[in-house]
Design an enzyme around this catalytic site. Structure first.
Site, PDB file in Angstrom:
ATOM      1  N   GLY A  12      57.637  44.963  17.234  1.00 21.65           N
ATOM      2  CA  GLY A  12      57.529  44.500  15.851  1.00 21.65           C
ATOM      3  C   GLY A  12      56.094  44.443  15.388  1.00 21.65           C
ATOM      4  O   GLY A  12      55.739  43.623  14.533  1.00 21.65           O
ATOM      5  N   GLY A  16      53.400  42.079   9.560  1.00 25.62           N
ATOM      6  CA  GLY A  16      53.563  40.640   9.761  1.00 25.62           C
ATOM      7  C   GLY A  16      52.750  40.093  10.924  1.00 25.62           C
ATOM      8  O   GLY A  16      51.605  40.490  11.154  1.00 25.62           O
ATOM      9  N   GLY A  18      53.209  40.494  14.133  1.00 23.47           N
ATOM     10  CA  GLY A  18      52.910  41.493  15.154  1.00 23.47           C
ATOM     11  C   GLY A  18      51.688  42.316  14.809  1.00 23.47           C
ATOM     12  O   GLY A  18      50.824  42.540  15.661  1.00 23.47           O
ATOM     13  N   ASP A  36      57.946  49.703  17.172  1.00 24.30           N
ATOM     14  CA  ASP A  36      58.568  49.204  15.944  1.00 24.30           C
ATOM     15  C   ASP A  36      59.570  50.242  15.435  1.00 24.30           C
ATOM     16  O   ASP A  36      59.365  51.442  15.625  1.00 24.30           O
ATOM     17  CB  ASP A  36      57.492  48.928  14.875  1.00 24.30           C
ATOM     18  N   ASN A  91      57.895  40.279  20.097  1.00 16.87           N
ATOM     19  CA  ASN A  91      57.730  39.678  18.774  1.00 16.87           C
ATOM     20  C   ASN A  91      58.781  40.108  17.760  1.00 16.87           C
ATOM     21  O   ASN A  91      59.102  39.352  16.837  1.00 16.87           O
ATOM     22  CB  ASN A  91      56.329  40.030  18.250  1.00 16.87           C
ATOM     23  N   TYR A 151      70.175  32.201  13.696  1.00 13.45           N
ATOM     24  CA  TYR A 151      68.729  32.410  13.900  1.00 13.45           C
ATOM     25  C   TYR A 151      68.185  31.296  14.790  1.00 13.45           C
ATOM     26  O   TYR A 151      67.463  31.537  15.765  1.00 13.45           O
ATOM     27  CB  TYR A 151      68.012  32.405  12.551  1.00 13.45           C
ATOM     28  N   LYS A 155      66.454  31.454  18.638  1.00 13.79           N
ATOM     29  CA  LYS A 155      65.104  30.951  18.924  1.00 13.79           C
ATOM     30  C   LYS A 155      65.138  29.852  20.003  1.00 13.79           C
ATOM     31  O   LYS A 155      64.209  29.741  20.800  1.00 13.79           O
ATOM     32  CB  LYS A 155      64.432  30.477  17.642  1.00 13.79           C
ATOM     33  N   VAL A 186      55.449  31.367   8.218  1.00 13.84           N
ATOM     34  CA  VAL A 186      54.306  32.273   8.194  1.00 13.84           C
ATOM     35  C   VAL A 186      54.461  33.259   7.043  1.00 13.84           C
ATOM     36  O   VAL A 186      55.571  33.737   6.769  1.00 13.84           O
ATOM     37  CB  VAL A 186      54.173  33.048   9.521  1.00 13.84           C
TER      38      VAL A 186
HETATM   39  N1  LIG Z   1      57.604  34.631   9.229  1.00 16.52           N
HETATM   40  C1  LIG Z   1      57.916  33.434   9.687  1.00 16.52           C
HETATM   41  O1  LIG Z   1      57.984  32.429   8.938  1.00 16.52           O
HETATM   42  C2  LIG Z   1      58.212  33.229  11.135  1.00 16.52           C
HETATM   43  C3  LIG Z   1      58.533  34.301  11.966  1.00 16.52           C
HETATM   44  N2  LIG Z   1      58.837  34.031  13.286  1.00 16.52           N
HETATM   45  C4  LIG Z   1      59.177  35.132  14.187  1.00 16.52           C
HETATM   46  O2  LIG Z   1      58.047  35.978  14.332  1.00 16.52           O
HETATM   47  C5  LIG Z   1      58.470  37.314  14.646  1.00 16.52           C
HETATM   48  C6  LIG Z   1      57.825  38.290  13.676  1.00 16.52           C
HETATM   49  O3  LIG Z   1      58.272  37.944  12.390  1.00 16.52           O
HETATM   50  P1  LIG Z   1      57.488  38.376  11.049  1.00 16.52           P
HETATM   51  O4  LIG Z   1      56.201  39.038  11.404  1.00 16.52           O
HETATM   52  O5  LIG Z   1      57.487  37.209  10.152  1.00 16.52           O
HETATM   53  O6  LIG Z   1      58.544  39.444  10.483  1.00 16.52           O
HETATM   54  P2  LIG Z   1      58.347  40.804   9.688  1.00 16.52           P
HETATM   55  O7  LIG Z   1      59.712  41.090   9.143  1.00 16.52           O
HETATM   56  O8  LIG Z   1      57.184  40.725   8.780  1.00 16.52           O
HETATM   57  O9  LIG Z   1      57.994  41.854  10.844  1.00 16.52           O
HETATM   58  C7  LIG Z   1      58.931  42.098  11.846  1.00 16.52           C
HETATM   59  C8  LIG Z   1      58.658  43.477  12.417  1.00 16.52           C
HETATM   60  O10 LIG Z   1      59.632  43.715  13.429  1.00 16.52           O
HETATM   61  C9  LIG Z   1      60.200  44.991  13.230  1.00 16.52           C
HETATM   62  N3  LIG Z   1      61.590  45.006  13.737  1.00 16.52           N
HETATM   63  C10 LIG Z   1      62.651  44.314  13.252  1.00 16.52           C
HETATM   64  N4  LIG Z   1      63.761  44.628  13.941  1.00 16.52           N
HETATM   65  C11 LIG Z   1      63.387  45.557  14.877  1.00 16.52           C
HETATM   66  C12 LIG Z   1      64.086  46.271  15.882  1.00 16.52           C
HETATM   67  N5  LIG Z   1      65.399  46.128  16.062  1.00 16.52           N
HETATM   68  N6  LIG Z   1      63.376  47.118  16.672  1.00 16.52           N
HETATM   69  C13 LIG Z   1      62.040  47.283  16.492  1.00 16.52           C
HETATM   70  N7  LIG Z   1      61.324  46.641  15.545  1.00 16.52           N
HETATM   71  C14 LIG Z   1      62.001  45.785  14.754  1.00 16.52           C
HETATM   72  C15 LIG Z   1      60.146  45.226  11.728  1.00 16.52           C
HETATM   73  O11 LIG Z   1      60.192  46.613  11.434  1.00 16.52           O
HETATM   74  C16 LIG Z   1      58.809  44.595  11.371  1.00 16.52           C
HETATM   75  O12 LIG Z   1      57.751  45.517  11.479  1.00 16.52           O
HETATM   76  C17 LIG Z   1      60.003  37.279  14.560  1.00 16.52           C
HETATM   77  O13 LIG Z   1      60.526  37.115  15.863  1.00 16.52           O
HETATM   78  C18 LIG Z   1      60.293  36.017  13.726  1.00 16.52           C
HETATM   79  O14 LIG Z   1      61.563  35.461  14.018  1.00 16.52           O
HETATM   80  C19 LIG Z   1      58.809  32.769  13.822  1.00 16.52           C
HETATM   81  C20 LIG Z   1      58.488  31.707  13.025  1.00 16.52           C
HETATM   82  C21 LIG Z   1      58.152  31.854  11.631  1.00 16.52           C
HETATM   83  C1  LIG Z   2      63.728  33.311   6.226  1.00 20.59           C
HETATM   84  C2  LIG Z   2      62.664  33.077   7.252  1.00 20.59           C
HETATM   85  C3  LIG Z   2      63.264  32.852   8.577  1.00 20.59           C
HETATM   86  C4  LIG Z   2      62.672  32.200   9.560  1.00 20.59           C
HETATM   87  C5  LIG Z   2      61.263  31.695   9.438  1.00 20.59           C
HETATM   88  C6  LIG Z   2      60.995  30.699  10.529  1.00 20.59           C
HETATM   89  O1  LIG Z   2      61.304  31.188  11.805  1.00 20.59           O
HETATM   90  C7  LIG Z   2      61.768  29.423  10.312  1.00 20.59           C
HETATM   91  C8  LIG Z   2      61.168  28.250  10.448  1.00 20.59           C
HETATM   92  C9  LIG Z   2      61.988  27.037  10.314  1.00 20.59           C
HETATM   93  C10 LIG Z   2      61.449  25.807  10.347  1.00 20.59           C
HETATM   94  C11 LIG Z   2      60.010  25.532  10.301  1.00 20.59           C
HETATM   95  C12 LIG Z   2      59.611  24.241  10.503  1.00 20.59           C
HETATM   96  C13 LIG Z   2      58.214  23.842  10.428  1.00 20.59           C
HETATM   97  C14 LIG Z   2      57.903  22.570  10.824  1.00 20.59           C
HETATM   98  C15 LIG Z   2      56.523  22.108  10.781  1.00 20.59           C
HETATM   99  O2  LIG Z   2      55.627  22.761  10.279  1.00 20.59           O
HETATM  100  C16 LIG Z   2      56.230  20.749  11.400  1.00 20.59           C
HETATM  101  O3  LIG Z   2      54.979  20.259  10.916  1.00 20.59           O
HETATM  102  C17 LIG Z   2      57.307  19.740  11.128  1.00 20.59           C
HETATM  103  C18 LIG Z   2      57.063  18.456  11.923  1.00 20.59           C
HETATM  104  C19 LIG Z   2      57.657  18.226  13.107  1.00 20.59           C
HETATM  105  C20 LIG Z   2      58.608  19.216  13.729  1.00 20.59           C
HETATM  106  C21 LIG Z   2      59.239  18.602  14.990  1.00 20.59           C
HETATM  107  C22 LIG Z   2      58.415  18.874  16.246  1.00 20.59           C
HETATM  108  O4  LIG Z   2      57.228  19.262  16.153  1.00 20.59           O
HETATM  109  O5  LIG Z   2      58.991  18.762  17.318  1.00 20.59           O
END
Ligand SMILES: NC(=O)C1=CN([C@@H]2O[C@H](COP(=O)(O)OP(=O)(O)OC[C@H]3O[C@@H](n4cnc5c(N)ncnc54)[C@H](O)[C@@H]3O)[C@@H](O)[C@H]2O)C=CC1
Ligand SMILES: CC/C=C\C[C@H](O)/C=C/C=C\C=C\C=C\C(=O)[C@@H](O)C/C=C\CCC(=O)O
Length: 261
Positions: A12, A16, A18, A36, A91, A151, A155, A186
Protein backbone atom coordinates in the site's frame (compact mmCIF):
# COMPACT_ATOMS: atom_id res chain seq x y z
CA UNK A 1 18.70 -0.87 13.13
CA UNK A 2 20.27 1.89 11.03
CA UNK A 3 18.26 2.37 7.87
CA UNK A 4 20.91 3.38 5.32
CA UNK A 5 21.62 0.53 2.94
CA UNK A 6 18.70 -1.53 4.27
CA UNK A 7 16.03 -2.98 1.98
CA UNK A 8 12.34 -2.36 2.74
CA UNK A 9 9.07 -3.62 1.27
CA UNK A 10 5.96 -1.52 1.88
CA UNK A 11 2.48 -2.73 0.90
CA UNK A 12 0.00 0.00 0.00
CA UNK A 13 2.97 2.29 -0.51
CA UNK A 14 1.63 4.19 -3.53
CA UNK A 15 -0.33 6.75 -1.51
CA UNK A 16 -1.33 7.88 1.95
CA UNK A 17 0.54 6.57 4.98
CA UNK A 18 2.47 4.03 2.92
CA UNK A 19 3.81 6.66 0.52
CA UNK A 20 4.89 8.82 3.44
CA UNK A 21 6.96 6.04 4.97
CA UNK A 22 8.41 5.11 1.56
CA UNK A 23 9.64 8.70 1.20
CA UNK A 24 11.09 8.70 4.71
CA UNK A 25 12.89 5.41 4.06
CA UNK A 26 14.40 6.84 0.85
CA UNK A 27 15.42 10.00 2.73
CA UNK A 28 17.37 7.68 5.05
CA UNK A 29 19.13 5.95 2.12
CA UNK A 30 17.17 2.70 2.18
CA UNK A 31 16.21 0.75 -0.95
CA UNK A 32 12.45 0.30 -1.19
CA UNK A 33 9.92 -1.83 -3.01
CA UNK A 34 6.39 -0.43 -3.19
CA UNK A 35 3.77 -3.18 -3.51
CA UNK A 36 0.41 -1.72 -4.48
CA UNK A 37 -2.60 -2.69 -6.59
CA UNK A 38 -2.93 0.82 -8.04
CA UNK A 39 -0.70 0.93 -11.14
CA UNK A 40 -1.22 4.61 -11.91
CA UNK A 41 -0.50 5.78 -8.35
CA UNK A 42 2.41 3.39 -8.03
CA UNK A 43 4.07 4.43 -11.26
CA UNK A 44 3.35 8.11 -10.62
CA UNK A 45 4.82 7.89 -7.15
CA UNK A 46 7.91 6.08 -8.47
CA UNK A 47 8.47 8.76 -11.11
CA UNK A 48 8.29 11.54 -8.50
CA UNK A 49 10.48 9.74 -5.97
CA UNK A 50 13.06 8.72 -8.58
CA UNK A 51 13.39 12.42 -9.48
CA UNK A 52 13.90 13.30 -5.81
CA UNK A 53 16.16 10.45 -4.72
CA UNK A 54 17.71 9.14 -7.93
CA UNK A 55 16.94 6.02 -9.90
CA UNK A 56 17.83 2.55 -8.65
CA UNK A 57 16.56 3.04 -5.07
CA UNK A 58 12.87 2.35 -5.59
CA UNK A 59 10.96 -0.48 -7.28
CA UNK A 60 7.22 -0.56 -7.88
CA UNK A 61 5.44 -3.90 -8.20
CA UNK A 62 1.75 -3.87 -9.03
CA UNK A 63 0.19 -6.56 -6.85
CA UNK A 64 -3.07 -7.21 -5.06
CA UNK A 65 -1.90 -8.37 -1.63
CA UNK A 66 -4.83 -10.80 -1.54
CA UNK A 67 -3.12 -12.80 -4.29
CA UNK A 68 -0.74 -14.96 -2.26
CA UNK A 69 1.32 -16.13 -5.24
CA UNK A 70 1.73 -12.58 -6.56
CA UNK A 71 2.71 -11.32 -3.09
CA UNK A 72 5.26 -14.13 -2.73
CA UNK A 73 6.64 -13.16 -6.14
CA UNK A 74 6.90 -9.50 -5.09
CA UNK A 75 9.00 -10.47 -2.06
CA UNK A 76 11.27 -12.66 -4.21
CA UNK A 77 11.68 -9.95 -6.87
CA UNK A 78 12.72 -7.53 -4.11
CA UNK A 79 15.44 -9.88 -2.85
CA UNK A 80 16.53 -10.64 -6.44
CA UNK A 81 16.83 -6.90 -7.19
CA UNK A 82 18.31 -5.54 -3.96
CA UNK A 83 20.06 -8.66 -2.58
CA UNK A 84 18.26 -9.04 0.75
CA UNK A 85 15.28 -7.87 2.84
CA UNK A 86 15.42 -6.08 6.22
CA UNK A 87 12.16 -4.17 6.75
CA UNK A 88 8.57 -5.14 5.87
CA UNK A 89 5.63 -2.81 6.47
CA UNK A 90 2.25 -4.50 5.99
CA UNK A 91 0.31 -1.30 5.48
CA UNK A 92 -2.23 -1.96 2.68
CA UNK A 93 -5.77 -1.67 4.02
CA UNK A 94 -9.28 -0.69 3.03
CA UNK A 95 -12.51 0.45 4.65
CA UNK A 96 -15.42 -1.50 3.16
CA UNK A 97 -18.17 -2.67 5.46
CA UNK A 98 -20.30 -3.51 2.41
CA UNK A 99 -17.80 -6.04 1.07
CA UNK A 100 -16.53 -7.04 4.48
CA UNK A 101 -15.19 -10.40 3.32
CA UNK A 102 -12.83 -8.57 0.95
CA UNK A 103 -11.86 -6.19 3.77
CA UNK A 104 -10.90 -9.14 6.01
CA UNK A 105 -8.77 -10.51 3.15
CA UNK A 106 -6.92 -7.22 2.70
CA UNK A 107 -6.69 -5.91 6.26
CA UNK A 108 -5.99 -9.15 8.13
CA UNK A 109 -5.37 -12.22 5.95
CA UNK A 110 -2.87 -10.34 3.76
CA UNK A 111 -1.08 -8.96 6.84
CA UNK A 112 -0.66 -12.55 8.03
CA UNK A 113 0.61 -13.60 4.58
CA UNK A 114 2.99 -10.63 4.48
CA UNK A 115 4.32 -11.45 7.94
CA UNK A 116 5.01 -15.09 7.08
CA UNK A 117 6.65 -14.12 3.78
CA UNK A 118 8.78 -11.55 5.62
CA UNK A 119 9.98 -14.24 8.04
CA UNK A 120 10.91 -16.51 5.13
CA UNK A 121 13.29 -13.81 3.92
CA UNK A 122 14.50 -12.38 7.26
CA UNK A 123 14.24 -14.96 10.05
CA UNK A 124 17.28 -16.76 11.43
CA UNK A 125 15.12 -19.93 11.40
CA UNK A 126 15.52 -19.71 7.61
CA UNK A 127 19.22 -18.86 7.83
CA UNK A 128 18.61 -15.16 7.24
CA UNK A 129 20.03 -12.09 8.99
CA UNK A 130 16.99 -10.82 10.96
CA UNK A 131 14.90 -7.69 10.43
CA UNK A 132 11.79 -5.73 11.37
CA UNK A 133 8.10 -6.15 10.55
CA UNK A 134 5.49 -3.44 11.16
CA UNK A 135 1.81 -4.39 10.84
CA UNK A 136 -0.58 -1.48 10.55
CA UNK A 137 -3.63 -1.58 12.82
CA UNK A 138 -5.65 1.45 13.96
CA UNK A 139 -6.87 3.34 16.99
CA UNK A 140 -10.22 1.87 15.94
CA UNK A 141 -9.04 -1.13 17.96
CA UNK A 142 -9.10 1.01 21.12
CA UNK A 143 -11.93 3.42 20.51
CA UNK A 144 -14.60 1.41 18.71
CA UNK A 145 -17.49 3.15 17.06
CA UNK A 146 -20.86 1.98 15.68
CA UNK A 147 -20.01 2.33 12.00
CA UNK A 148 -16.97 0.09 11.44
CA UNK A 149 -17.68 -3.33 12.98
CA UNK A 150 -15.62 -5.49 10.61
CA UNK A 151 -12.89 -2.87 10.05
CA UNK A 152 -12.51 -2.76 13.84
CA UNK A 153 -12.39 -6.56 14.00
CA UNK A 154 -9.61 -6.69 11.40
CA UNK A 155 -7.55 -4.11 13.28
CA UNK A 156 -8.02 -5.99 16.58
CA UNK A 157 -6.89 -9.12 14.72
CA UNK A 158 -3.74 -7.40 13.45
CA UNK A 159 -2.78 -6.50 17.03
CA UNK A 160 -3.46 -9.97 18.43
CA UNK A 161 -1.59 -11.75 15.61
CA UNK A 162 1.34 -9.34 15.80
CA UNK A 163 1.80 -9.63 19.56
CA UNK A 164 1.79 -13.44 19.39
CA UNK A 165 4.28 -13.44 16.50
CA UNK A 166 6.56 -11.12 18.45
CA UNK A 167 6.54 -13.66 21.28
CA UNK A 168 7.18 -16.49 18.81
CA UNK A 169 10.13 -14.53 17.41
CA UNK A 170 11.70 -14.42 20.87
CA UNK A 171 11.05 -18.08 21.65
CA UNK A 172 12.15 -19.17 18.19
CA UNK A 173 15.15 -16.81 18.08
CA UNK A 174 14.02 -15.46 14.71
CA UNK A 175 16.04 -12.27 15.13
CA UNK A 176 13.03 -10.33 13.80
CA UNK A 177 11.23 -7.54 15.69
CA UNK A 178 7.48 -7.43 15.03
CA UNK A 179 5.26 -4.48 15.98
CA UNK A 180 1.73 -3.20 15.51
CA UNK A 181 1.16 0.46 14.75
CA UNK A 182 -2.19 2.10 15.58
CA UNK A 183 -2.71 5.54 14.08
CA UNK A 184 -5.67 7.77 14.97
CA UNK A 185 -7.36 9.56 12.09
CA UNK A 186 -4.88 10.40 9.30
CA UNK A 187 -5.38 12.82 6.41
CA UNK A 188 -5.44 10.35 3.49
CA UNK A 189 -7.98 9.38 0.81
CA UNK A 190 -9.13 6.52 3.05
CA UNK A 191 -10.99 8.98 5.27
CA UNK A 192 -13.21 10.04 2.37
CA UNK A 193 -14.73 6.57 2.31
CA UNK A 194 -16.75 7.32 5.44
CA UNK A 195 -19.15 9.38 3.29
CA UNK A 196 -19.78 6.58 0.79
CA UNK A 197 -22.57 4.00 0.95
CA UNK A 198 -20.47 1.81 -1.34
CA UNK A 199 -17.91 1.57 1.48
CA UNK A 200 -19.99 1.94 4.60
CA UNK A 201 -23.14 0.06 3.59
CA UNK A 202 -25.96 0.51 6.11
CA UNK A 203 -23.50 2.13 8.53
CA UNK A 204 -23.21 5.23 6.33
CA UNK A 205 -26.09 6.67 8.38
CA UNK A 206 -23.62 6.95 11.26
CA UNK A 207 -21.16 9.05 9.23
CA UNK A 208 -21.86 12.18 11.27
CA UNK A 209 -20.77 10.34 14.42
CA UNK A 210 -17.54 9.45 12.64
CA UNK A 211 -16.97 13.04 11.56
CA UNK A 212 -17.69 14.18 15.13
CA UNK A 213 -14.96 11.82 16.35
CA UNK A 214 -12.56 13.21 13.76
CA UNK A 215 -13.29 16.74 14.93
CA UNK A 216 -12.97 15.70 18.58
CA UNK A 217 -9.74 13.71 18.28
CA UNK A 218 -8.11 15.54 15.42
CA UNK A 219 -6.55 14.40 12.16
CA UNK A 220 -2.87 13.50 11.85
CA UNK A 221 -0.52 13.95 8.91
CA UNK A 222 0.93 10.87 7.14
CA UNK A 223 4.46 12.17 7.74
CA UNK A 224 3.94 11.89 11.51
CA UNK A 225 2.89 8.26 11.15
CA UNK A 226 6.04 7.69 9.09
CA UNK A 227 8.02 9.18 11.99
CA UNK A 228 6.51 6.58 14.32
CA UNK A 229 7.28 3.79 11.87
CA UNK A 230 10.92 4.88 11.67
CA UNK A 231 11.17 4.73 15.45
CA UNK A 232 9.91 1.13 15.37
CA UNK A 233 12.49 0.33 12.68
CA UNK A 234 15.45 1.91 14.45
CA UNK A 235 14.78 1.18 18.16
CA UNK A 236 15.93 -2.39 18.81
CA UNK A 237 14.22 -2.55 22.22
CA UNK A 238 10.61 -2.47 21.01
CA UNK A 239 9.81 -6.01 19.85
CA UNK A 240 6.11 -6.70 20.45
CA UNK A 241 5.27 -3.13 21.42
CA UNK A 242 1.96 -1.72 20.20
CA UNK A 243 2.54 1.87 19.10
CA UNK A 244 -0.34 4.35 19.20
CA UNK A 245 -0.20 7.70 17.45
CA UNK A 246 -2.83 10.32 18.33
CA UNK A 247 -3.19 14.09 18.27
CA UNK A 248 -3.61 14.19 22.04
CA UNK A 249 -0.65 12.02 23.07
CA UNK A 250 1.55 11.89 19.98
CA UNK A 251 3.68 8.76 19.58
CA UNK A 252 3.16 6.47 22.58
CA UNK A 253 2.64 2.82 23.44
CA UNK A 254 -0.30 0.80 24.73
CA UNK A 255 0.34 -0.72 28.13
CA UNK A 256 -0.97 -4.21 28.82
CA UNK A 257 -1.50 -5.77 32.23
CA UNK A 258 1.26 -8.36 32.76
CA UNK A 259 -0.05 -11.90 32.17
CA UNK A 260 -0.71 -13.62 35.50
CA UNK A 261 1.16 -16.93 35.64
N1 LIG B 1 -6.29 7.07 7.19
C1 LIG B 1 -6.57 6.79 8.45
O1 LIG B 1 -7.30 7.53 9.15
C2 LIG B 1 -6.03 5.55 9.09
C3 LIG B 1 -5.54 4.50 8.32
N2 LIG B 1 -5.09 3.37 8.98
C4 LIG B 1 -4.57 2.24 8.21
O2 LIG B 1 -3.39 2.65 7.53
C5 LIG B 1 -3.21 1.86 6.34
C6 LIG B 1 -3.02 2.79 5.15
O3 LIG B 1 -4.19 3.56 5.03
P1 LIG B 1 -4.23 4.96 4.25
O4 LIG B 1 -2.85 5.35 3.82
O5 LIG B 1 -5.03 5.89 5.06
O6 LIG B 1 -5.11 4.51 2.98
P2 LIG B 1 -5.07 4.94 1.46
O7 LIG B 1 -6.38 4.45 0.92
O8 LIG B 1 -4.70 6.37 1.32
O9 LIG B 1 -3.88 4.06 0.86
C7 LIG B 1 -3.98 2.67 0.89
C8 LIG B 1 -3.10 2.12 -0.21
O10 LIG B 1 -3.22 0.70 -0.18
C9 LIG B 1 -3.46 0.22 -1.48
N3 LIG B 1 -4.26 -1.02 -1.43
C10 LIG B 1 -5.54 -1.16 -1.00
N4 LIG B 1 -5.94 -2.44 -1.15
C11 LIG B 1 -4.88 -3.11 -1.70
C12 LIG B 1 -4.67 -4.46 -2.10
N5 LIG B 1 -5.64 -5.38 -1.99
N6 LIG B 1 -3.46 -4.80 -2.60
C13 LIG B 1 -2.47 -3.87 -2.72
N7 LIG B 1 -2.61 -2.57 -2.37
C14 LIG B 1 -3.81 -2.21 -1.86
C15 LIG B 1 -4.22 1.34 -2.18
O11 LIG B 1 -4.08 1.24 -3.59
C16 LIG B 1 -3.53 2.58 -1.61
O12 LIG B 1 -2.41 2.95 -2.38
C17 LIG B 1 -4.47 0.99 6.24
O13 LIG B 1 -4.18 -0.28 6.78
C18 LIG B 1 -5.49 1.71 7.15
O14 LIG B 1 -6.45 0.82 7.68
C19 LIG B 1 -5.08 3.25 10.35
C20 LIG B 1 -5.55 4.28 11.11
C21 LIG B 1 -6.04 5.51 10.55
C1 LIG C 1 -13.13 5.83 7.07
C2 LIG C 1 -11.77 5.77 7.69
C3 LIG C 1 -11.54 4.44 8.29
C4 LIG C 1 -10.67 4.20 9.26
C5 LIG C 1 -9.77 5.28 9.79
C6 LIG C 1 -9.18 4.83 11.10
O1 LIG C 1 -8.57 3.57 11.03
C7 LIG C 1 -10.23 4.79 12.18
C8 LIG C 1 -9.97 5.31 13.37
C9 LIG C 1 -10.99 5.16 14.42
C10 LIG C 1 -10.86 5.73 15.63
C11 LIG C 1 -9.83 6.71 15.97
C12 LIG C 1 -9.72 7.08 17.28
C13 LIG C 1 -8.77 8.09 17.73
C14 LIG C 1 -8.62 8.26 19.08
C15 LIG C 1 -7.68 9.24 19.59
O2 LIG C 1 -7.10 10.03 18.87
C16 LIG C 1 -7.43 9.24 21.09
O3 LIG C 1 -6.85 10.49 21.48
C17 LIG C 1 -8.68 9.00 21.89
C18 LIG C 1 -8.36 8.82 23.37
C19 LIG C 1 -8.20 7.61 23.93
C20 LIG C 1 -8.35 6.34 23.13
C21 LIG C 1 -8.27 5.13 24.08
C22 LIG C 1 -6.85 4.63 24.28
O4 LIG C 1 -5.87 5.35 23.96
O5 LIG C 1 -6.71 3.49 24.69
Amino acid sequence: MAVNGKVALVTGGAQGIGRAVVRTLLQNSAKVTVVDMNKDSGEGSKTELDKEFGEGNLAFIQCDVRDGAALRDAFQKTVDKFGHLDIVINNAGINNEKNWEKMIEVNLTSVIKGTYLALEHMSKEHGKQGGTIINVSSMAAFLHSPHQPVYTATKHGVIGFTRVMADASIRGDYGVRINALCPGFVDTPLLQSVELEDNMGKFVKFKDDFKHSMNKFGVLQPSFIAEGMMRLVTDSGLNGAVMKITCSKGIHFHTYEPMSV
